[in-house]
Design an enzyme around this catalytic site. Sequence first.
Site, PDB file in Angstrom:
ATOM      1  N   THR A 179       0.808  -1.208   0.000  1.00 12.34           N
ATOM      2  CA  THR A 179       0.000   0.000   0.000  1.00 12.34           C
ATOM      3  C   THR A 179       0.844   1.262   0.000  1.00 12.34           C
ATOM      4  O   THR A 179       1.965   1.276   0.547  1.00 12.34           O
ATOM      5  CB  THR A 179      -0.913   0.006   1.257  1.00 12.34           C
ATOM      6  OG1 THR A 179      -1.505   1.298   1.403  1.00 12.34           O
ATOM      7  CG2 THR A 179      -0.122  -0.290   2.527  1.00 12.34           C
ATOM      8  N   TYR A 187      -1.633   0.294  10.227  1.00 20.20           N
ATOM      9  CA  TYR A 187      -1.967  -0.403   8.983  1.00 20.20           C
ATOM     10  C   TYR A 187      -0.763  -0.392   8.037  1.00 20.20           C
ATOM     11  O   TYR A 187      -0.304  -1.436   7.554  1.00 20.20           O
ATOM     12  CB  TYR A 187      -3.183   0.264   8.313  1.00 20.20           C
ATOM     13  CG  TYR A 187      -3.409  -0.222   6.906  1.00 20.20           C
ATOM     14  CD1 TYR A 187      -3.854  -1.514   6.665  1.00 20.20           C
ATOM     15  CD2 TYR A 187      -3.160   0.610   5.816  1.00 20.20           C
ATOM     16  CE1 TYR A 187      -4.031  -1.972   5.364  1.00 20.20           C
ATOM     17  CE2 TYR A 187      -3.343   0.167   4.521  1.00 20.20           C
ATOM     18  CZ  TYR A 187      -3.778  -1.124   4.304  1.00 20.20           C
ATOM     19  OH  TYR A 187      -3.945  -1.569   3.016  1.00 20.20           O
TER      20      TYR A 187
END
Length: 332
Positions: free
Chosen positions: A120, A144
């Site tokens: 990501t 995250y």
Amino acid sequence: MREGSILVTGGAGYIGSHAVLALLDAGWRVVVIDNLVTGFDWAVDSRATLVKGAIEDDALVRATMRDHDVRAVMHFAGSVVVPESVSDPLKYYRNNTAASRSLIESAVVCGVKHFIFSSTAATYGTPEIVPVAEDSPQVPINPYGMSKLMTETMLRDVAAAHRFNYCALRYFNVAGADPQGRSGQSTAGATHLIKIAVEAATGKRDHVSVFGTDYDTRDGTGVRDYIHVSDLAAAHVHALDLLMARPTESHRMNCGYGRGYSVLEVLDAVDRVTNRKLDRRMGPRRAGDPGELVADNSRILATLPWRPQRDDLDLIVSDALAWERKLSERDG
Ligand code: UDP
């Protein structure tokens, strides 16, 4: 049909289910492992085999790898809600980092030599230079992003130690739905802008909040690089071909179009597609949101034969809207 099969973890989820379609359409056999916590069994194309279970269940994963002659793993399973990672970091270090460690170990033990990982743009944190290139510092600003960066690090070290190569694909903002209407974003409790906007456009919400109007961007709202989920899925199939053709090389690549749209530009696109006007409510910034996140995508364009097919904001929105309408019909 090609030899062996590809294991897709999280293949019942949003991006994973599109990757399953792209693999099947390219002639691969596919086996999915998904715990169906956020995914749906109906999202898995019937040509694929679905195994319900956890990726940290070593016995299940290894039996699946052997029974299906798995040649490569595409790893999508994980938790994806950034604010939740801040309030419950250990969930992210378990579901993303620890579970990935188990899965990678199973691949090594079973002799599965190729691994494609859903990484990501959140691994970059707040980049100093935009568009952001792959060699930029990776300094995540939330658990995250850190949980994904830790998995990238494990893959790097495992590739150095074993006959194993990997491709970490760093996604920017994924949106849209399968143009043939076979899958889309279905999980409840959306936090992503385009999903929220099409929910509002189909009457499931009465307005869209704009999180911050004082960023240093052209209209003050946040700018993101939105990539169509089917283009993203296609990038995975090309990455797989590359890993198999050049088994000593690993890669890290941004997945984006290299162009940003502001929140207001996205909402304008939704208005254009629906020919109506969404109720927009200007509000404060959301904690942890960088102002601008746009990919430098020169590496993926130079490395893979991948070329975007749906690099058009109105097309992304109209595919997302078509899927949202389909979901509304399904739910009555
Ligand atoms: N955003 C917004 N309203 C919403 C959801 C998101 O204004 O209801 C903004 C958010 O602040 C960011 C952009 O839209 O600038 C994209 O956010 P999203 O949650 O879709 O993805 P992120 O970039 O956070 O992963």
